[in-house]
Motif scaffolding. Sequence first.
Motif, PDB file in Angstrom:
ATOM      1  N   ARG A 148       0.831  -8.288  16.134  1.00  0.00           N
ATOM      2  CA  ARG A 148       0.401  -7.006  15.811  1.00  0.00           C
ATOM      3  C   ARG A 148      -1.083  -6.901  14.868  1.00  0.00           C
ATOM      4  NH1 ARG A 148       1.560  -4.863  18.877  1.00  0.00           N
ATOM      5  NH2 ARG A 148       3.068  -2.984  18.952  1.00  0.00           N
ATOM      6  N   HIS A 149      -0.848  -8.146  14.001  1.00  0.00           N
ATOM      7  CA  HIS A 149      -1.827  -8.335  13.123  1.00  0.00           C
ATOM      8  C   HIS A 149      -3.032  -8.699  13.697  1.00  0.00           C
ATOM      9  CE1 HIS A 149      -3.901 -10.657   9.587  1.00  0.00           C
ATOM     10  NE2 HIS A 149      -3.685  -9.486   9.124  1.00  0.00           N
ATOM     11  N   LYS A 456      -2.501  -0.822   7.768  1.00  0.00           N
ATOM     12  CA  LYS A 456      -1.391  -1.721   8.502  1.00  0.00           C
ATOM     13  C   LYS A 456      -1.814  -3.342   8.554  1.00  0.00           C
ATOM     14  CE  LYS A 456      -0.454   2.000  11.886  1.00  0.00           C
ATOM     15  NZ  LYS A 456      -0.387   2.399  13.387  1.00  0.00           N
ATOM     16  N   THR A 457      -3.132  -3.664   8.736  1.00  0.00           N
ATOM     17  CA  THR A 457      -3.219  -5.077   8.566  1.00  0.00           C
ATOM     18  C   THR A 457      -3.045  -5.653   7.283  1.00  0.00           C
ATOM     19  OG1 THR A 457      -5.602  -4.595   8.280  1.00  0.00           O
ATOM     20  CG2 THR A 457      -4.883  -5.362  10.287  1.00  0.00           C
ATOM     21  N   LYS A 461      -0.283  -8.250   6.668  1.00  0.00           N
ATOM     22  CA  LYS A 461      -0.468  -9.793   5.998  1.00  0.00           C
ATOM     23  C   LYS A 461       0.386 -10.103   5.001  1.00  0.00           C
ATOM     24  CE  LYS A 461      -4.396 -12.054   4.062  1.00  0.00           C
ATOM     25  NZ  LYS A 461      -5.595 -11.818   3.080  1.00  0.00           N
ATOM     26  N   SER A 462       0.886  -9.068   4.211  1.00  0.00           N
ATOM     27  CA  SER A 462       1.947  -9.280   3.006  1.00  0.00           C
ATOM     28  C   SER A 462       3.253  -9.624   3.882  1.00  0.00           C
ATOM     29  CB  SER A 462       2.141  -8.270   2.154  1.00  0.00           C
ATOM     30  OG  SER A 462       1.393  -7.333   2.190  1.00  0.00           O
ATOM     31  N   THR A 463       3.680  -8.841   5.034  1.00  0.00           N
ATOM     32  CA  THR A 463       4.841  -9.015   5.711  1.00  0.00           C
ATOM     33  C   THR A 463       4.947 -10.581   6.014  1.00  0.00           C
ATOM     34  OG1 THR A 463       4.690  -6.823   6.496  1.00  0.00           O
ATOM     35  CG2 THR A 463       6.296  -8.065   7.498  1.00  0.00           C
TER      36      THR A 463
ATOM     37  N   LEU B  29       5.278   1.129  10.874  1.00  0.00           N
ATOM     38  CA  LEU B  29       3.832   0.990  10.299  1.00  0.00           C
ATOM     39  C   LEU B  29       3.227   2.368  10.009  1.00  0.00           C
ATOM     40  CD1 LEU B  29       2.385  -2.211  12.472  1.00  0.00           C
ATOM     41  CD2 LEU B  29       3.001  -2.138   9.948  1.00  0.00           C
ATOM     42  N   ASP B  30       3.449   3.173  11.033  1.00  0.00           N
ATOM     43  CA  ASP B  30       2.828   4.558  10.972  1.00  0.00           C
ATOM     44  C   ASP B  30       3.146   5.037   9.440  1.00  0.00           C
ATOM     45  OD1 ASP B  30       1.428   4.339  13.281  1.00  0.00           O
ATOM     46  OD2 ASP B  30       3.085   5.104  14.393  1.00  0.00           O
TER      47      ASP B  30
END
Lengths: 600, 45
Positions: A148-149, A456-457, A461-463, B29-30
């Motif tokens: 997803r990233h 989101k990115t 990234k932290s995730t 994420l949303d």
Amino acid sequence: MSTQINIENIGGITKPTKLTLKEGMNVIRAPNAVGKTSFIRAIQTMILPEDELKKRTEFLNDFATRGKVEMVMKNKTVYRTLRLGAEGLSVVGDALYKNGWKANLLSVAVPENDFLDNILKGKNLHDFFENFSETKNYKKLLEWCENRHYNLQRDLYRYTDDVTRLKNIRKQIEKYTKELENLGKERMKLKPIVENIKRGRVDKKLEEVSKKREKKNILYSRISELNYQIDIRKKDMPKLEKEIDRLDKEISEFHKTHPNVEKEIDKLWDKIIELRKVMDKAKDEVNEREVDISACEQGEGNRCRECGRPFTTEQRRKRQSDLRKQLTERRKELVSVESKIKETEIERDALIEERDRTLKYMSKELNEKSGTLTQYERDSKAWEKERNEKISEMNNVEKEITELEKALDPRTRGILQKAGEVESRVGETEGRLKGYNMEVEELSESQKIADQLQIKTEFLKSTIAYLTNRINELKDVVRKRFNERIKDVYEILGFKDFEKIEIDDMFQLTVRRKCGDRTRTQEINRLSTSERITIGVIVMLAGKEEYLPDFPFFVLDEVTTAYDPKRFEKIIDYLHHHVPYVVVTALAPTGEALHIEHKL
Amino acid sequence: MQDKLLSEFERIGIEAIKKGKTEELDKFLDGVVKNRDINLKRVIK
């Protein structure tokens, strides 16, 4: 307490065989090739998870299409059936234990055990610990986050141009807003002077000049706005033309490569239908052979079809052997046809996808882009026409102003000219700002999307970092607990050869050995075979203690125990006290059947 | 707050992976975009 095991067509055990395991030690004694390994395979048939068992075609007897293991225990009877069909090996019945994968690795000490084999060869155990720590779901989640990233970053990249453009425009807006402020101050200074002049001289000409100047300013502002819009279109149109060109080329290329795509797809469909017919025929033939073999095994159909006389033993064997050969050939044919069908289906689907992508979506995109380009051209022409008209109108107004101003005195003319210039610049700046604001409106949606993508990115990234860390933590916890168990088992066994056996932080099994006054760390593959086998079984026992304390079996193959009988006596003694059913195979010099010796 | 959010993502993420419902992760994420401090249980119904 005892457990009865009924076995049929597993490995070398073809005839229905009943064996009883009693609590305590069960020594399976027989010469080679009588069924010791098959007996262990029967136990594994009851343990392994279904997907793992399906891969073990060697568990089923070579000449059988169906095998069965049944376990009759005090409270329940469980069974598993293996069946070899056109689709491969199928399994009926549930596994004895819910965690069969671990049970097989940690409780069946045979040379084919991957975990034991990796220990003996001194290989890294990381992959096993990844599974022991159940980080599988974490890894899947991490994979999802990474994918997803990547996708979000790719999407974000698409908006980079817009965002940069918006940033530059905002800088321009700031610059021109300041300029407008300064012009406003200048205008305020000039306003009372101009008004004084107007008040002191009620002059028709002066009033006319003011009106003309106002008109000129409006025209100037509109011209600036139009200039700006025309410039934007000039920038956008070549990009659009390039895109149209690319789409056009790809579509033409597709038409060249596939001049008659529908016919091509139809041909592939026809080929699949034909192949399916062949496959159905092959399936029927496989089934027929299976029925024939089964009938032959049960003594049916063992007569000559022409004269009706019964076959001799030799003829019957030959017939069975012929039928099995035919069955193998038909199965091969079936597999080959199935793979051809798959290939053709993949080819067909790929062509359909390419057709849809090119002819549907690309053509739609091409039409939309061509429509936009036409609209842009129309807009630009209209705006250029309007701009030229306004310029000519403004030039006329300017001429009229010059004519009117000639009649005024030079000082008044100077002030009015300056005021006029300020007004022109105000008009120009307002026009520019209007254009910029229009573009900001267009681009702010892109900025909004880019902002969301950025959040989101950044979060992903932290995730990714967080999950990577968690996975390592989880694996490390499992490793440390495993090492504690190894220590416990080793202490109970009372061996003195090593100071420590442990899995290091790189998941490599190492031992620490005292050498005089010094202690040395050694890798497993530096040890003797008997030492390695002993350590391997100790690690398995530690794993069993940790994960499968209630699993009632532990199986030891004679190949494992034969290397170091003295040490294994102690291990077997340990097992005796910790596991209800211990199964050990042992080689007997003579005999024709499996024989179990029970020892309490 | 970020740590709390990450451990909440871990909990919900593992559940979603087990159930094979990764669309719930997109909802999460949303939710992060909508409000970083949102009660995420409300986002993932």
